[in-house]
Scaffold this motif. Sequence first.
Motif, short mmCIF file in Angstrom:
data_model
loop_
_atom_site.label_atom_id
_atom_site.label_comp_id
_atom_site.label_asym_id
_atom_site.label_seq_id
_atom_site.Cartn_x
_atom_site.Cartn_y
_atom_site.Cartn_z
N VAL A 18 -2.64 7.83 -0.50
CA VAL A 18 -1.29 7.84 -1.05
C VAL A 18 -1.32 7.06 -2.36
O VAL A 18 -2.19 6.22 -2.58
N MET A 19 -0.34 7.34 -3.21
CA MET A 19 -0.26 6.59 -4.45
C MET A 19 0.59 5.34 -4.23
O MET A 19 1.73 5.42 -3.80
N HIS A 20 -0.03 4.19 -4.51
CA HIS A 20 0.67 2.91 -4.49
C HIS A 20 0.89 2.50 -5.95
O HIS A 20 0.03 2.75 -6.80
N THR A 21 2.01 1.88 -6.24
CA THR A 21 2.23 1.31 -7.56
C THR A 21 2.41 -0.19 -7.40
O THR A 21 2.74 -0.68 -6.31
N GLY A 22 2.18 -0.92 -8.47
CA GLY A 22 2.34 -2.36 -8.39
C GLY A 22 2.22 -3.01 -9.74
O GLY A 22 2.13 -2.33 -10.77
N PHE A 31 0.44 -0.83 -12.65
CA PHE A 31 -0.69 0.03 -12.33
C PHE A 31 -0.33 0.95 -11.18
O PHE A 31 0.67 0.75 -10.48
N GLU A 32 -1.18 1.95 -10.98
CA GLU A 32 -1.09 2.79 -9.78
C GLU A 32 -2.49 2.93 -9.21
O GLU A 32 -3.48 2.91 -9.94
N VAL A 33 -2.56 3.02 -7.89
CA VAL A 33 -3.83 3.23 -7.20
C VAL A 33 -3.63 4.27 -6.12
O VAL A 33 -2.54 4.40 -5.55
N TRP A 34 -4.68 5.00 -5.85
CA TRP A 34 -4.72 5.92 -4.72
C TRP A 34 -5.57 5.26 -3.66
O TRP A 34 -6.73 4.91 -3.91
N SER A 35 -4.99 5.06 -2.49
CA SER A 35 -5.69 4.41 -1.39
C SER A 35 -5.04 4.84 -0.09
O SER A 35 -3.97 5.44 -0.08
N SER A 36 -5.67 4.49 0.99
CA SER A 36 -5.09 4.73 2.30
C SER A 36 -3.78 3.94 2.42
O SER A 36 -3.66 2.86 1.85
N PRO A 37 -2.84 4.44 3.20
CA PRO A 37 -1.64 3.64 3.48
C PRO A 37 -1.95 2.50 4.45
O PRO A 37 -1.18 1.57 4.62
N ASP A 38 -3.12 2.57 5.10
CA ASP A 38 -3.60 1.54 6.02
C ASP A 38 -4.69 0.77 5.29
O ASP A 38 -5.82 1.24 5.15
N LEU A 39 -4.35 -0.42 4.83
CA LEU A 39 -5.24 -1.19 3.96
C LEU A 39 -6.24 -2.03 4.75
O LEU A 39 -5.88 -2.67 5.73
N HIS A 40 -7.47 -2.05 4.27
CA HIS A 40 -8.53 -2.91 4.79
C HIS A 40 -8.70 -4.01 3.75
O HIS A 40 -9.32 -3.81 2.70
N THR A 117 4.87 1.99 0.57
CA THR A 117 3.75 2.91 0.76
C THR A 117 2.66 2.37 1.69
O THR A 117 1.76 3.11 2.06
N VAL A 118 2.76 1.12 2.08
CA VAL A 118 1.75 0.53 2.98
C VAL A 118 2.26 0.63 4.41
O VAL A 118 3.37 0.21 4.72
N CYS A 119 1.42 1.21 5.28
CA CYS A 119 1.77 1.33 6.71
C CYS A 119 1.25 0.15 7.52
O CYS A 119 1.93 -0.35 8.41
N SER A 120 0.01 -0.26 7.23
CA SER A 120 -0.57 -1.38 7.98
C SER A 120 -1.60 -2.10 7.12
O SER A 120 -2.10 -1.55 6.14
N VAL A 121 -1.89 -3.33 7.51
CA VAL A 121 -2.88 -4.15 6.81
C VAL A 121 -3.79 -4.79 7.85
O VAL A 121 -3.32 -5.48 8.75
N LYS A 122 -5.09 -4.50 7.72
CA LYS A 122 -6.11 -5.14 8.56
C LYS A 122 -6.84 -6.12 7.66
O LYS A 122 -7.36 -5.74 6.60
N VAL A 123 -6.87 -7.40 8.05
CA VAL A 123 -7.53 -8.42 7.24
C VAL A 123 -8.87 -8.77 7.87
O VAL A 123 -8.95 -9.04 9.07
#
Length: 150
Positions: A18-22, A31-40, A117-123
Motif C-alpha cells: 500500500v502507499m503510505h505518505t509521511g 515522502f511516499e513509500v510502498w510497503s506492506s500495511p503490516d510493518l516489520h 494505512t498501517v494495519c499492524s506493527v511487529k517490533v
Amino acid sequence: MANVTNIPTVLREGAGLVMHTGGCHCGAVRFEVWSSPDLHVFNCNCSICTKKQNLHFIIPKSQFKLLQGSENLTTYTFNTHTAKHTFCKTCGVQSFYIPRSNPDGYGIAPHCLDPGTVCSVKVEDFCGQNWEESMEKHQTIRSMSKNVAE
C-alpha cells in the motif's frame, strides 16, 4: 532519490503493498513509500539508534519517493559512513535514512507516517551494539531492501 513509479502498479498491489505518505514535524519534508500495511519494525540498540529512538522498517529504494523538501534535508554520517542519517534542517526530525544494514534501501520511521494505512506493527529488537555478529545471524534483513520482483 529513486522513483517508485518504476515499479509497475500491478506488482505493488499484487505483492500486498500500500502507499503510505509521511514527513517531518514541520511539514517541509514529505515522502511516499510502498510497503506492506503490516510493518516489520526494527528497534536497534546501536549508539545512534539508541540516542534517537530510531525505530524503522526497511524498503527498497525503488519503493520510496521524496515528494518535497530535498533542499531542507541534511545528512550525518559516522564510523563506516555507510549509513546516511538524513534529517530536516528546520525541525530536526529524521523521517527516513539509508541504513548501514541496507545501503540499497531506506529505513523509514513508522511514527512519521500519516495515519490510516498501517494495519499492524511487529517490533523486532536488533543488537546494533554487536552489529557485525547480528547481521551475520539475521536471516532476512538484507533481503528487505530488494524489490518484490527480485
